[in-house]
Scaffold this active site. Structure first.
Site, mmCIF file in Angstrom:
data_model
loop_
_atom_site.group_PDB
_atom_site.id
_atom_site.type_symbol
_atom_site.label_atom_id
_atom_site.label_comp_id
_atom_site.label_asym_id
_atom_site.label_seq_id
_atom_site.Cartn_x
_atom_site.Cartn_y
_atom_site.Cartn_z
ATOM 1 N N GLU A 205 23.717 10.508 6.226
ATOM 2 C CA GLU A 205 22.759 9.647 5.503
ATOM 3 C C GLU A 205 21.337 9.917 5.979
ATOM 4 O OE1 GLU A 205 25.533 5.677 4.684
ATOM 5 O OE2 GLU A 205 23.951 5.567 6.161
ATOM 6 N N HIS B 83 24.603 4.974 -0.316
ATOM 7 C CA HIS B 83 25.940 4.371 -0.261
ATOM 8 C C HIS B 83 26.845 5.278 0.566
ATOM 9 C CE1 HIS B 83 29.249 1.867 -1.591
ATOM 10 N NE2 HIS B 83 29.956 2.972 -1.686
ATOM 11 N N GLU C 5 24.643 -2.163 -12.785
ATOM 12 C CA GLU C 5 26.046 -2.040 -12.392
ATOM 13 C C GLU C 5 26.145 -1.508 -10.962
ATOM 14 O OE1 GLU C 5 30.108 -0.015 -14.002
ATOM 15 O OE2 GLU C 5 28.332 0.133 -15.278
ATOM 16 N N GLY D 63 19.092 -0.899 10.473
ATOM 17 C CA GLY D 63 17.924 -0.150 10.018
ATOM 18 C C GLY D 63 17.884 1.298 10.444
ATOM 19 N N ASN E 137 19.211 3.819 -3.739
ATOM 20 C CA ASN E 137 20.109 3.241 -2.738
ATOM 21 C C ASN E 137 20.878 4.351 -2.045
ATOM 22 O OD1 ASN E 137 21.668 1.122 -1.424
ATOM 23 N ND2 ASN E 137 23.358 1.656 -2.805
ATOM 24 N N ASN F 70 18.768 3.905 8.764
ATOM 25 C CA ASN F 70 18.210 4.731 7.680
ATOM 26 C C ASN F 70 16.704 4.555 7.586
ATOM 27 O OD1 ASN F 70 20.264 6.288 5.940
ATOM 28 N ND2 ASN F 70 21.289 4.365 6.435
ATOM 29 N N ARG G 208 22.442 -7.281 -0.768
ATOM 30 C CA ARG G 208 22.427 -8.183 -1.927
ATOM 31 C C ARG G 208 22.431 -7.334 -3.192
ATOM 32 N NH1 ARG G 208 21.957 -13.871 -0.142
ATOM 33 N NH2 ARG G 208 21.367 -13.613 2.025
HETATM 34 C C1 GRF Z 1 24.578 2.465 5.553
HETATM 35 O O1 GRF Z 1 25.829 2.949 5.912
HETATM 36 C C2 GRF Z 1 24.356 2.540 4.071
HETATM 37 O O2 GRF Z 1 25.040 3.574 3.469
HETATM 38 C C3 GRF Z 1 24.903 1.220 3.593
HETATM 39 O O3 GRF Z 1 24.531 0.310 4.598
HETATM 40 C C4 GRF Z 1 24.405 0.978 5.854
HETATM 41 C C5 GRF Z 1 23.053 0.658 6.415
HETATM 42 O O4 GRF Z 1 22.903 1.112 7.718
HETATM 43 N N1 GRF Z 1 24.387 0.910 2.278
HETATM 44 P P1 GRF Z 1 21.501 1.048 8.469
HETATM 45 O O5 GRF Z 1 21.078 -0.423 8.519
HETATM 46 O O6 GRF Z 1 20.517 1.902 7.754
HETATM 47 O O7 GRF Z 1 21.809 1.551 9.842
#
Ligand code: GRF
Length: 199
Positions: free
Chosen positions: A179, A114, A148, A15, A112, A17, A96
């Protein structure tokens, strides 16, 4: 006073992010409120981080699948997000694949993050894919979620150089720093109305 943008956040991992988004809100850099934090995994760190901040949480019932949810479970998740008033659904490490129940409930309202410069390195452990391919740089992408995988329209990207001696872990850690900058910044564009969701 202007209504704050209501965010529903989904995650399966630690978590970080989510924490970056919550911290940006607390610091007054993101005019949003988090109305629900949901996870497919009861032990996910993101749920603990949400509880620490006294935010409402919801955990999906156990699924027999690993990479998607049963349509009934996904529909229940969608209605929890709707009942909470989510205007944008934020996938912050949700492991998921999103299918029709959520896509239909939130058309052009799911974003999202990535860990690569899409369209390069879609799918799992994108930082590892980048290293193994010998790329000199990678990065992260915030994008719309569509049917997709990792293919919806790109909202923002930040480049991260691959350094000599990088391991998958050190590269991923630097990508995560990026991020944590771009995700709250993208959401603020929606919060101010500069960018529109759902259109
Ligand atoms: C991140 O690297 C994100 O890009 C990917 O999953 C990871 C999640 O990390 N989709 P966190 O749980 O937010 O630390």
């Amino acid at each position: 006073m202007k209504e704050k943008l209501k965010l529903g956040v989904l995650g399966s991992g630690k978590g970080s992010n989510f924490v970056a988004i919550a911290d940006a809100i607390a610091a007054g850099q993101l005019d949003a409120e988090i109305v629900l934090v949901a996870s497919d995994l009861p032990g996910a760190g993101i749920l603990e981080e949400a509880r620490t901040r006294n935010l409402p949480t919801w955990t999906c019932p156990p699924s027999t699948f690993k990479t998607k949810l049963e349509p009934e479970i996904e529909a229940e998740l969608a209605s929890k997000l709707q009942q909470a008033g989510s205007q944008i659904v934020v996938l912050a490490g949700f492991m998921r694949v999103i299918k029709q129940p959520l896509l239909d409930a939130f058309p052009k309202r799911i974003v999202n993050i990535h860990p690569s410069l899409l369209p390069a390195f879609k799918g799992l452990e994108a930082w590892k894919q980048a290293l193994e391919s010998g790329a000199s740089e990678s990065g992260c992408t915030v994008h719309w979620v569509t049917a997709e995988l990792d293919s919806g329209g790109i909202l923002a990207q930040e480049r991260v150089a691959v350094e000599i001696g990088d391991s998958p872990e050190t590269l991923h850690a630097r990508i995560q720093v990026a991020e944590h900058r771009i995700f709250p910044a993208v959401l603020q564009k929606f919060a101010t109305g500069e960018w529109k969701a759902g259109e």
